[in-house]
Write a protein that holds these residues in place. Structure first.
Motif, PDB file in Angstrom:
ATOM      1  N   PRO A 198     -42.178  -4.533  20.300  1.00  0.00           N
ATOM      2  CA  PRO A 198     -42.282  -5.612  21.023  1.00  0.00           C
ATOM      3  C   PRO A 198     -43.951  -5.960  21.448  1.00  0.00           C
ATOM      4  O   PRO A 198     -44.407  -6.701  21.813  1.00  0.00           O
ATOM      5  N   GLN A 199     -44.174  -4.631  23.249  1.00  0.00           N
ATOM      6  CA  GLN A 199     -45.195  -4.796  23.627  1.00  0.00           C
ATOM      7  C   GLN A 199     -46.640  -4.669  22.934  1.00  0.00           C
ATOM      8  O   GLN A 199     -47.395  -5.293  23.015  1.00  0.00           O
ATOM      9  N   MET A 200     -46.284  -3.833  21.603  1.00  0.00           N
ATOM     10  CA  MET A 200     -47.101  -3.228  21.017  1.00  0.00           C
ATOM     11  C   MET A 200     -48.084  -4.910  19.834  1.00  0.00           C
ATOM     12  O   MET A 200     -48.915  -5.276  20.576  1.00  0.00           O
ATOM     13  N   ALA A 201     -46.831  -5.457  19.467  1.00  0.00           N
ATOM     14  CA  ALA A 201     -46.923  -6.657  18.618  1.00  0.00           C
ATOM     15  C   ALA A 201     -47.723  -7.526  19.888  1.00  0.00           C
ATOM     16  O   ALA A 201     -49.030  -8.445  19.543  1.00  0.00           O
ATOM     17  N   ALA A 202     -46.937  -7.994  21.601  1.00  0.00           N
ATOM     18  CA  ALA A 202     -48.214  -8.956  22.263  1.00  0.00           C
ATOM     19  C   ALA A 202     -49.885  -8.355  22.489  1.00  0.00           C
ATOM     20  O   ALA A 202     -50.681  -8.817  22.898  1.00  0.00           O
ATOM     21  N   ASP A 203     -50.230  -6.755  22.447  1.00  0.00           N
ATOM     22  CA  ASP A 203     -50.961  -6.520  22.938  1.00  0.00           C
ATOM     23  C   ASP A 203     -52.172  -6.479  21.257  1.00  0.00           C
ATOM     24  O   ASP A 203     -53.466  -6.444  22.085  1.00  0.00           O
ATOM     25  N   HIS A 208     -41.037 -11.819  14.637  1.00  0.00           N
ATOM     26  CA  HIS A 208     -39.760 -12.457  15.538  1.00  0.00           C
ATOM     27  C   HIS A 208     -38.489 -11.183  15.241  1.00  0.00           C
ATOM     28  O   HIS A 208     -38.081 -10.723  14.154  1.00  0.00           O
ATOM     29  N   PHE A 209     -38.718 -10.301  16.760  1.00  0.00           N
ATOM     30  CA  PHE A 209     -37.838  -9.476  16.810  1.00  0.00           C
ATOM     31  C   PHE A 209     -36.674 -10.250  16.959  1.00  0.00           C
ATOM     32  O   PHE A 209     -35.109 -10.955  17.764  1.00  0.00           O
ATOM     33  N   LEU A 210     -35.618  -9.711  15.412  1.00  0.00           N
ATOM     34  CA  LEU A 210     -33.791 -10.168  15.837  1.00  0.00           C
ATOM     35  C   LEU A 210     -32.917  -9.621  15.996  1.00  0.00           C
ATOM     36  O   LEU A 210     -31.893  -9.860  16.054  1.00  0.00           O
ATOM     37  N   GLY A 211     -33.286  -8.524  15.936  1.00  0.00           N
ATOM     38  CA  GLY A 211     -32.056  -7.384  17.090  1.00  0.00           C
ATOM     39  C   GLY A 211     -31.360  -7.238  15.744  1.00  0.00           C
ATOM     40  O   GLY A 211     -31.753  -7.385  14.341  1.00  0.00           O
TER      41      GLY A 211
END
Length: 383
Positions: free
Chosen positions: A245-250, A258-261
């Motif tokens: 998730p942090q990599m996607a933000a970076d 969309h991280f759906l778990g």
């Protein structure tokens, strides 16, 4: 025949556990009596009149390495105790120190240890050192287990070749039986995207797997997505402890990923997506690929996934280098905005998947079990 299955899990929702479940169901249908030595068992088998469950609890032990050893010792004691009552024993890899008649291999630790993608090759730290010790021990133990069985089943041609090249197993001893897919659950269907909070006008690629592991290679998918505007990515998998998730933000693509778990509605999600992207760095089979194919999704995957041997260029784009983000970006680009191609690839993928049902797989196991049991009987009679 009284058959004994020795494995950690027998249940749906788990790749190896599902294989065990389907083979056992087929054996029950043929009238065999079943003894199951396992930690987890599907509810519908617990009280079945033809099934006897010898539960081995390994909860509370601090690591998988220790849990596996506890299981192996306890299962060995059970097999010694039941030896005179069992006609045929089936195991999965190294799960016991006892002999077996058939060993079904879903993962080759010898090949994984030799891979340049093993965590210990990527960086030296406490976690990777543990993985090195774990894999090295399992490499020795799986070789020990395969020397103590009559027939070996590999879940793909890739696994068979790895057993020959990396584990020194004779090719004549190995039969290939590929995993199956639930065609009642995974099939092409129309899904109203708005029920899943997805846009009808957006192109969605999909990725599913353990996103806490670099082996699944979500990092390369994210890098590729950064080069393909207007494509969104659905990511299914536990996010706790994941750096992605942090990599996607970076990378500036947070709004398109969309991280759906963890999800139980995988079939619906697959039907809502446009293509499935899975450039895993090492995958003996990858059941999720077969599920995506059955749902009618075009596939983009690496050649390191055993399941791609089922595919052809009409259904998939196969990447030689899983780390080549530019090649992956081009593959996504070439498919995502060509609706005609997506449709044709998806239809071909579904057509291939339809010949790999769980029932078909179980029948192959049943025939091989009968052949192995017959050879065992003949050998005993001659001696």
């Amino acid at each position: 025949m009284r058959m004994c299955f020795v494995t950690h899990k027998v249940k749906k929702g788990d790749g190896q556990g599902r294989v065990n479940y389907e083979v056992i169901q087929d054996a029950i249908g043929h009238g065999h009596r079943i003894v199951i030595i396992a930690s987890e068992l599907s509810e519908d088998l617990k009280n079945h009149p033809q099934v006897e469950w010898k539960k081995i609890s390994v909860n509370g032990w601090p690591s998988e390495l220790i849990r596996n050893q506890i299981f192996a010792v306890k299962s060995t004691l059970w097999l010694i105790k039941l030896r005179s009552l069992i006609d045929f024993t089936i195991v999965n890899g190294f799960v016991t120190y006892a002999r077996s008649h058939m060993n079904c291999i879903h993962f080759v630790h010898s090949a994984w240890l030799a891979s340049r993608y093993h965590p210990y090759q990527e960086g030296k730290n406490f976690r990777s050192f543990y993985q090195y010790i774990y894999t090295r021990l399992n490499r020795s133990l799986e070789r020990y287990a395969m020397k103590r069985t009559s027939t070996i089943v590999a879940v793909s041609d890739q696994v068979k070749q790895e057993l020959v090249d990396k584990a020194d197993i004779s090719a004549e001893q190995i039969s290939v039986i590929r995993n199956g897919v639930d065609l009642q659950e995974f099939y092409p269907r129309l899904v109203e995207r708005e029920t899943l909070r997805l846009s009808e006008d957006t192109v969605y690629a999909m990725f599913a797997g353990d996103i806490r592991s670099s082996r699944k290679n979500l990092d390369t998918v994210l890098k590729a997505l950064a080069e393909v505007p207007d494509v969104h990515l659905l990511v299914v998998g536990w996010t706790e402890g994941s750096s992605y998730p942090q990599m996607a933000a970076d990378l500036g693509i947070k709004d398109r990923v969309h991280f759906l778990g963890y999800r139980k509605d995988m079939a619906e999600l697959m039907s809502a997506a446009d293509l499935f992207v899975y450039p895993s760095r090492y995958e003996p089979f990858a059941l999720v690929l077969l599920e995506a194919m059955a749902a009618g999704l075009p596939i983009i995957a690496s050649r390191n996934c055993g399941a791609v041997e089922l595919l052809n260029e009409e259904a998939a784009v196969i990447l030689d280098d899983p780390d080549d983000s530019k090649a992956l970006a081009e593959a996504i680009r070439s498919c995502a905005f060509n609706r005609n191609r997506l449709k044709q690839m998806g239809e071909q993928a579904a057509r291939i998947a339809r010949s790999h049902s769980w029932k078909d797989m179980a029948r192959h196991y049943s025939r091989l079990i009968e052949e192995t049991a017959h050879c065992k009987t003949m050998t005993a009679a001659e001696s």
